[in-house]
Design a protein around this motif. Structure first.
Motif, short mmCIF file in Angstrom:
data_model
loop_
_atom_site.label_atom_id
_atom_site.label_comp_id
_atom_site.label_asym_id
_atom_site.label_seq_id
_atom_site.Cartn_x
_atom_site.Cartn_y
_atom_site.Cartn_z
N UNK A 147 0.83 -1.21 0.00
CA UNK A 147 0.00 0.00 0.00
C UNK A 147 0.86 1.26 0.00
N UNK A 148 1.90 1.26 0.80
CA UNK A 148 2.82 2.38 0.87
C UNK A 148 3.54 2.58 -0.47
N UNK A 149 3.95 1.48 -1.07
CA UNK A 149 4.63 1.55 -2.38
C UNK A 149 3.71 2.13 -3.44
N UNK A 150 2.45 1.68 -3.45
CA UNK A 150 1.49 2.19 -4.44
C UNK A 150 1.24 3.68 -4.25
N UNK A 151 1.11 4.11 -3.02
CA UNK A 151 0.91 5.55 -2.77
C UNK A 151 2.09 6.36 -3.26
N UNK A 152 3.29 5.86 -3.03
CA UNK A 152 4.49 6.57 -3.45
C UNK A 152 4.56 6.63 -4.98
N UNK A 153 4.33 5.51 -5.65
CA UNK A 153 4.37 5.49 -7.11
C UNK A 153 3.28 6.38 -7.68
N UNK A 154 2.11 6.35 -7.07
CA UNK A 154 1.02 7.22 -7.54
C UNK A 154 1.41 8.70 -7.43
N UNK A 155 2.07 9.07 -6.35
CA UNK A 155 2.49 10.47 -6.21
C UNK A 155 3.52 10.85 -7.26
N UNK A 156 4.42 9.93 -7.57
CA UNK A 156 5.41 10.18 -8.64
C UNK A 156 4.71 10.32 -9.99
N UNK A 157 3.79 9.41 -10.26
CA UNK A 157 3.04 9.43 -11.52
C UNK A 157 2.28 10.74 -11.67
N UNK A 209 9.29 8.62 -20.82
CA UNK A 209 8.72 7.32 -21.18
C UNK A 209 9.49 6.19 -20.50
N UNK A 210 10.80 6.28 -20.48
CA UNK A 210 11.62 5.26 -19.81
C UNK A 210 11.32 5.23 -18.31
N UNK A 211 11.18 6.39 -17.70
CA UNK A 211 10.87 6.48 -16.28
C UNK A 211 9.50 5.87 -16.00
N UNK A 212 8.54 6.20 -16.84
CA UNK A 212 7.17 5.67 -16.72
C UNK A 212 7.20 4.14 -16.81
N UNK A 213 7.89 3.62 -17.79
CA UNK A 213 7.98 2.17 -17.96
C UNK A 213 8.64 1.51 -16.75
N UNK A 214 9.62 2.18 -16.17
CA UNK A 214 10.29 1.67 -14.98
C UNK A 214 9.31 1.57 -13.81
N UNK A 215 8.47 2.59 -13.63
CA UNK A 215 7.48 2.56 -12.55
C UNK A 215 6.46 1.44 -12.76
N UNK A 249 -5.42 -5.90 -6.31
CA UNK A 249 -6.40 -5.28 -7.21
C UNK A 249 -6.04 -3.82 -7.47
N UNK A 250 -5.69 -3.08 -6.43
CA UNK A 250 -5.31 -1.67 -6.60
C UNK A 250 -4.08 -1.53 -7.49
N UNK A 251 -3.11 -2.40 -7.31
CA UNK A 251 -1.89 -2.35 -8.13
C UNK A 251 -2.21 -2.65 -9.58
N UNK A 252 -3.04 -3.65 -9.80
CA UNK A 252 -3.42 -4.00 -11.18
C UNK A 252 -4.19 -2.85 -11.84
N UNK A 253 -5.05 -2.19 -11.08
CA UNK A 253 -5.79 -1.05 -11.61
C UNK A 253 -4.84 0.11 -11.91
N UNK A 254 -3.84 0.30 -11.08
CA UNK A 254 -2.88 1.38 -11.32
C UNK A 254 -2.08 1.10 -12.59
N UNK A 255 -1.69 -0.14 -12.80
CA UNK A 255 -0.97 -0.50 -14.02
C UNK A 255 -1.86 -0.23 -15.23
N UNK A 256 -3.11 -0.63 -15.15
CA UNK A 256 -4.05 -0.38 -16.27
C UNK A 256 -4.17 1.12 -16.54
N UNK A 257 -4.30 1.90 -15.49
CA UNK A 257 -4.43 3.36 -15.65
C UNK A 257 -3.16 3.95 -16.25
N UNK A 258 -2.02 3.45 -15.82
CA UNK A 258 -0.75 3.98 -16.34
C UNK A 258 -0.57 3.60 -17.80
N UNK A 259 -1.04 2.43 -18.20
CA UNK A 259 -0.98 2.04 -19.61
C UNK A 259 -1.94 2.89 -20.43
N UNK A 260 -3.13 3.10 -19.93
CA UNK A 260 -4.16 3.85 -20.64
C UNK A 260 -3.76 5.30 -20.86
#
Length: 82
Positions: free
Chosen positions: A15-25, A38-44, A66-77
């Motif tokens: 949960x902490x990791x997802x919050x941190x990645x979301x803030x970076x995103x 793009x490279x940074x985004x792909x790394x996240x 589920x939250x992580x999978x949704x975040x990946x989907x959102x980042x791809x979209x």
């Protein structure tokens, strides 16, 4: 604590990791695309897929998986990687 220790964020859990990645995103999502961004985004995205999701699964944190999978989907979209 060394300088190297200060440079790397160590999340407490998935949960902490997802919050941190979301803030970076959120910091770069509206920025003009560059090859570096793009490279940074792909790394996240890879970090979520390779580290966060397996960690959450191992800890039986179904909501975080589920939250992580949704975040990946959102980042791809957002960046046309669907």
């Amino acid at each position: 604590m060394t300088e190297t220790d200060n440079r790397f964020y160590q999340p407490k859990d998935a949960k902490d990791a997802l919050r941190y990645i979301e803030s970076l995103f959120n910091q770069y999502v509206q920025a003009p695309l560059t090859m570096e961004l793009i490279a940074y985004h792909q790394k996240l995205v890879k970090q979520i897929e390779d580290d966060v999701i397996p960690t959450a699964k191992a800890a039986h944190q179904d909501v975080q998986v589920k939250n992580a999978e949704q975040m990946v989907d959102a980042m791809h979209t957002c960046c046309g990687h669907e």
